[in-house]
Design a protein around this motif. Structure first.
Motif, PDB file in Angstrom:
ATOM      1  N   VAL A 302       0.617  -1.207   0.104  1.00  0.00           N
ATOM      2  CA  VAL A 302      -0.053  -0.021   0.082  1.00  0.00           C
ATOM      3  C   VAL A 302       0.808   1.219   0.008  1.00  0.00           C
ATOM      4  CG1 VAL A 302      -1.955  -1.056   1.128  1.00  0.00           C
ATOM      5  CG2 VAL A 302      -0.076  -0.039   2.419  1.00  0.00           C
ATOM      6  N   HIS A 303       0.357   2.546  -0.681  1.00  0.00           N
ATOM      7  CA  HIS A 303       1.022   3.495  -0.796  1.00  0.00           C
ATOM      8  C   HIS A 303       0.472   4.863  -0.227  1.00  0.00           C
ATOM      9  CE1 HIS A 303       2.608   0.955  -4.057  1.00  0.00           C
ATOM     10  NE2 HIS A 303       3.835   1.586  -3.898  1.00  0.00           N
ATOM     11  N   HIS A 304      -0.589   4.311   0.746  1.00  0.00           N
ATOM     12  CA  HIS A 304      -1.397   5.367   1.232  1.00  0.00           C
ATOM     13  C   HIS A 304      -1.459   5.226   2.810  1.00  0.00           C
ATOM     14  CE1 HIS A 304      -1.954   7.437  -2.505  1.00  0.00           C
ATOM     15  NE2 HIS A 304      -2.364   6.135  -3.130  1.00  0.00           N
ATOM     16  N   LYS A 305      -1.430   6.284   3.592  1.00  0.00           N
ATOM     17  CA  LYS A 305      -1.558   6.143   5.153  1.00  0.00           C
ATOM     18  C   LYS A 305      -2.865   5.592   5.554  1.00  0.00           C
ATOM     19  CE  LYS A 305      -1.083   8.814   9.470  1.00  0.00           C
ATOM     20  NZ  LYS A 305      -0.700  10.111   9.825  1.00  0.00           N
ATOM     21  N   PRO A 316       2.962   7.648  11.905  1.00  0.00           N
ATOM     22  CA  PRO A 316       3.804   8.663  11.085  1.00  0.00           C
ATOM     23  C   PRO A 316       3.959   7.764   9.692  1.00  0.00           C
ATOM     24  CG  PRO A 316       5.350   7.633  12.542  1.00  0.00           C
ATOM     25  CD  PRO A 316       3.966   7.269  12.948  1.00  0.00           C
ATOM     26  N   LEU A 317       3.326   6.569   9.759  1.00  0.00           N
ATOM     27  CA  LEU A 317       3.707   5.525   8.652  1.00  0.00           C
ATOM     28  C   LEU A 317       2.760   5.528   7.483  1.00  0.00           C
ATOM     29  CD1 LEU A 317       4.114   2.516  10.944  1.00  0.00           C
ATOM     30  CD2 LEU A 317       5.866   4.026  10.277  1.00  0.00           C
ATOM     31  N   GLU A 318       3.384   5.924   6.171  1.00  0.00           N
ATOM     32  CA  GLU A 318       2.592   6.259   4.906  1.00  0.00           C
ATOM     33  C   GLU A 318       2.551   5.215   3.938  1.00  0.00           C
ATOM     34  OE1 GLU A 318       4.104   9.920   3.313  1.00  0.00           O
ATOM     35  OE2 GLU A 318       3.644  11.149   4.939  1.00  0.00           O
ATOM     36  N   ALA A 319       3.275   4.251   4.128  1.00  0.00           N
ATOM     37  CA  ALA A 319       3.434   3.180   3.110  1.00  0.00           C
ATOM     38  C   ALA A 319       3.736   2.024   3.638  1.00  0.00           C
ATOM     39  CB  ALA A 319       4.283   3.376   1.832  1.00  0.00           C
ATOM     40  N   ALA A 320       3.371   0.891   3.361  1.00  0.00           N
ATOM     41  CA  ALA A 320       4.023  -0.590   3.806  1.00  0.00           C
ATOM     42  C   ALA A 320       3.809  -1.700   2.812  1.00  0.00           C
ATOM     43  CB  ALA A 320       2.868  -0.896   4.994  1.00  0.00           C
ATOM     44  N   ILE A 321       4.640  -2.712   3.164  1.00  0.00           N
ATOM     45  CA  ILE A 321       4.656  -3.923   2.455  1.00  0.00           C
ATOM     46  C   ILE A 321       4.607  -4.893   3.623  1.00  0.00           C
ATOM     47  CG2 ILE A 321       5.922  -5.626   0.988  1.00  0.00           C
ATOM     48  CD1 ILE A 321       7.670  -3.228   0.001  1.00  0.00           C
ATOM     49  N   LEU A 335       5.674 -10.418   8.106  1.00  0.00           N
ATOM     50  CA  LEU A 335       6.973  -9.226   8.072  1.00  0.00           C
ATOM     51  C   LEU A 335       6.547  -7.994   7.395  1.00  0.00           C
ATOM     52  CD1 LEU A 335       9.975  -8.238   8.266  1.00  0.00           C
ATOM     53  CD2 LEU A 335      10.455  -9.538   5.986  1.00  0.00           C
ATOM     54  N   LYS A 336       6.690  -7.238   8.139  1.00  0.00           N
ATOM     55  CA  LYS A 336       5.957  -5.856   7.870  1.00  0.00           C
ATOM     56  C   LYS A 336       7.335  -4.769   7.524  1.00  0.00           C
ATOM     57  CE  LYS A 336       2.937  -5.791  11.286  1.00  0.00           C
ATOM     58  NZ  LYS A 336       1.857  -5.544  11.749  1.00  0.00           N
ATOM     59  N   MET A 337       7.360  -4.065   6.236  1.00  0.00           N
ATOM     60  CA  MET A 337       8.084  -3.052   6.093  1.00  0.00           C
ATOM     61  C   MET A 337       7.383  -1.823   5.881  1.00  0.00           C
ATOM     62  SD  MET A 337      10.845  -5.217   3.422  1.00  0.00           S
ATOM     63  CE  MET A 337      11.978  -4.051   3.181  1.00  0.00           C
ATOM     64  N   GLN A 344       9.473   6.151  -1.067  1.00  0.00           N
ATOM     65  CA  GLN A 344      10.537   5.433  -0.933  1.00  0.00           C
ATOM     66  C   GLN A 344      10.247   3.871  -1.289  1.00  0.00           C
ATOM     67  OE1 GLN A 344      11.594   6.134   3.403  1.00  0.00           O
ATOM     68  NE2 GLN A 344      12.598   7.782   3.104  1.00  0.00           N
ATOM     69  N   LEU A 345       8.983   3.766  -1.290  1.00  0.00           N
ATOM     70  CA  LEU A 345       8.585   2.295  -1.404  1.00  0.00           C
ATOM     71  C   LEU A 345       8.723   2.182  -3.193  1.00  0.00           C
ATOM     72  CD1 LEU A 345       5.310   0.484  -0.020  1.00  0.00           C
ATOM     73  CD2 LEU A 345       6.860  -0.165  -2.170  1.00  0.00           C
ATOM     74  N   THR A 346       9.722   1.550  -3.651  1.00  0.00           N
ATOM     75  CA  THR A 346       9.936   1.466  -4.906  1.00  0.00           C
ATOM     76  C   THR A 346       9.876  -0.091  -5.426  1.00  0.00           C
ATOM     77  OG1 THR A 346      12.311   1.102  -4.844  1.00  0.00           O
ATOM     78  CG2 THR A 346      11.270   3.318  -5.005  1.00  0.00           C
ATOM     79  N   HIS A 347      10.266  -0.408  -6.638  1.00  0.00           N
ATOM     80  CA  HIS A 347      10.119  -1.742  -7.135  1.00  0.00           C
ATOM     81  C   HIS A 347      11.272  -2.524  -6.611  1.00  0.00           C
ATOM     82  CE1 HIS A 347       9.670  -5.089 -10.032  1.00  0.00           C
ATOM     83  NE2 HIS A 347      10.715  -4.957 -10.252  1.00  0.00           N
ATOM     84  N   VAL A 348      12.391  -1.878  -6.369  1.00  0.00           N
ATOM     85  CA  VAL A 348      13.511  -2.486  -5.847  1.00  0.00           C
ATOM     86  C   VAL A 348      13.089  -3.146  -4.274  1.00  0.00           C
ATOM     87  CG1 VAL A 348      15.761  -2.496  -4.661  1.00  0.00           C
ATOM     88  CG2 VAL A 348      15.254  -1.021  -6.980  1.00  0.00           C
TER      89      VAL A 348
END
Length: 589
Positions: A302-305, A316-321, A335-337, A344-348
């Motif tokens: 997700v890319h939205h808070k 403060p967390l805005e995006a997550a994997i 596991l959550k990043m 900062q959340l890119t394809h890499v």
């Protein structure tokens, strides 16, 4: 002609600018890397067609070999031609994505040029199609190992494609060939030179960008290997609060993400980084996002808070994997990043997360296997080899790390083999019999890693009878014999070391034979092998004894283990077991 050359440089510059923007867009990179799929081909055809249409609109209007000042060319008058970079866009599409995409772009670009108008413009349709298909065919011929042609090769293709276009213009763009020749003499040189140069620059930008990404992946793979080595001791304890807190700290150090969180199936085990004031260990899983992943077992990005679903308004967390962790195909945690900046959340990072999820799931599974193995007797632990040899594991990691800079493709291949070896050890700890095909895959992984460490030290030749890989064997039966040969048969000799593996069926028995051209076995030890431990400088000598005992326990008098010296050099180890098909037994303990 000089004025035309300068104006054409502007048009080529526009196309090159678009190319630079596209290769730096992650979505376009994904399309390039998956360009062999029909869905990607269709999307690439649309993108390059837009390039070609822009080239048509921004062309330079020419009448009676004179440049006519103009802006956007929507409708052309009769007896008017345009100089543009359409062939550049078509040619590059074929070089990059193949003849299918090149042909599609040629159809669209040529049809659009025909719609623009002017006399005799029909021929742009077949000429554009030919350019697209021909450039795609040549590009495919020059492509090696999934890469793109070199910029120089692409430039030559670009010059040839523009020459083909000039030939069509000379033959069909006027009332006579002389008129076409006059037009070609005016536009050919600047268009061939600049379209060829544009193709060169386009491919240079493309290949340089992808090479930089490959280098970044190589560095990232090296970091992942170090991370895996650092987390392995903790995950071997299982997924608990102590191991999760240590692992979260290590992952955050290596990945530099804003926060790392680990959960089991219902509560937070560790949270390190931003948001730790309310993402507190021992609390129930608090985000809807995590609960969804635990429920459906699918990775979520997700890319939205608001999509994270944290109930704390000041989070403060805005995006997550969020990556599910599995043991024996059952989800045991996540596991959550987390990222405080969604950019900062890119394809890499997405690829990194998927890789870490696989590695950590294997490590947790390994930990559970070791816990179970501790409940068995010492002889059973050794015979099944339930624990991964740390010395072998770290040697393999060091070998793969050393290959990162020299041969990243081989390093990735060895990393997959190491994963196969891990998986084989885990399965071997839970099974008494496995299909021969599975055992050979484990052997192949072991040999790939060993031969990468000691290239050209020895060779192993396999002679496997057809249609026997579905029969079952004890786990590690073949591997132990090969490993024993490699370690002990050749002494300090560094060349001319050969092992020969032969597996075949004879009546109702499966014969596994491993022979070598080594130093042979002293007669006093020959009688001991397989019956009692025979210590040496390179091992405890229990592997062959345990294998022999395991064969007896499984098959009784139907199995045998024989060792003999060859008439020439070396020795031969032979296992004989009854033929049992994989679907005819329950292979689980």
């Amino acid at each position: 002609m000089v004025e035309l050359f300068i104006l054409m440089m502007e048009r080529v510059g526009l196309i090159i600018l678009l190319a630079f923007l596209l290769v730096n867009v992650p979505y376009f990179k994904k399309l390039l890397l998956s360009r062999n799929s029909y869905q990607s081909k269709l999307q690439l055809a649309i993108i390059f067609s837009l390039f070609a249409i822009i080239s048509n609109f921004t062309g330079i209007e020419i009448k009676d070999n004179q440049i006519v000042p103009s802006s956007i060319l929507t409708n052309l008058h009769d007896n008017v031609s345009i100089a543009n970079t359409r062939t550049l866009a078509i040619g590059v599409s074929g070089i990059v994505a193949g003849p299918f995409v090149g042909g599609m772009v040629g159809i669209i670009a040529g049809t659009h040029r025909f719609i623009q108008g002017s006399n005799y413009s029909w021929f742009y349709i077949p000429s554009s199609i030919l350019v697209g298909i021909l450039s795609g065919w040549l590009g495919k011929k020059m492509t090696k190992k999934g890469k793109f042609p070199s910029p120089t090769q692409a430039a030559l293709i670009g010059a040839l494609m523009e020459s083909v276009q000039m030939l069509f213009i000379m033959l069909f763009s006027g009332g006579s060939i002389q008129q076409g020749l006059n037009l070609v003499s005016f536009i050919a040189l600047p268009m061939i030179i600049l379209n060829s140069t544009g193709t060169f620059i386009f491919l240079s930008i493309l290949t340089t960008t992808l090479q930089q990404e490959e280098q970044a992946k190589a560095v990232q793979t090296h970091d992942v290997l170090e991370l895996a080595a650092a987390t392995l001791p903790y995950f071997r304890e299982g997924l608990n609060e102590h191991s999760a807190q240590k692992v979260a700290t290590i992952i955050q150090h290596y990945t530099k993400v804003s926060a790392i969180s680990l959960t089991d199936s219902h509560r937070i085990l560790a949270h390190y980084g931003a948001g730790s004031d309310h993402h507190i260990p021992e609390l129930e899983v608090i985000t809807e996002l995590s609960r969804d992943v635990l429920k459906n077992g699918k990775l979520s990005i997700v890319h939205h808070k608001e999509h994270i679903g944290c109930s704390n308004p000041s989070c403060p967390l805005e995006a997550a994997i969020v990556i599910p962790l599995f043991v024996h195909k059952k989800i045991v945690g996540t596991l959550k990043m987390y990222f405080t900046d969604a950019n900062q959340l890119t394809h890499v990072e997405e690829q990194l997360a998927q890789g870490l999820g696989t590695i950590f799931s294997s490590q947790i599974e390994l930990g559970e296997a070791e816990v179970q193995s501790k409940l068995l007797k010492e002889a059973e632990i050794k015979s099944l080899q339930a624990q991964v040899n740390p010395h072998f594991f770290f040697n393999a990691i060091n070998t793969i790390s050393a290959l990162m800079r020299k041969d990243s493709d081989k390093a990735r291949t060895l990393l997959l083999q190491l994963s196969t070896y891990f998986r084989g050890n885990l399965q071997g700890a839970r099974q008494t019999l496995i299909p021969l095909k599975q055992e050979l895959a484990q052997v192949d992984a072991y040999l790939s890693l060993e031969q990468a460490r000691f290239p050209n030290r020895y060779s192993v030749t396999f002679d496997i009878e057809d249609d026997i890989t579905h029969f079952v064997v004890p786990p590690y039966a073949v591997q132990i014999l090969i490993e024993n040969t490699i370690k002990h048969a050749f002494g300090a000799r560094k060349e001319n070391n050969h092992a020969y593996v032969s597996i075949y069926k004879e009546q109702e028995q499966l014969i596994i034979s491993v022979a070598d051209n080594g130093l042979g076995i002293p007669e006093d030890r020959l009688l001991q092998l397989g019956k009692e431990p025979v210590s040496s400088k390179k091992g405890t000598g229990t592997a062959l004894e345990n294998l022999s005992k395991r064969m007896t326990n499984l098959f009784g008098g139907q199995a045998s283990f024989d060792v003999k010296n060859n008439s020439g050099d070396g020795a031969t180890f032979t296992l004989t077991i009854p033929l049992i098909e994989a679907n005819g037994v329950n292979t689980l303990i």
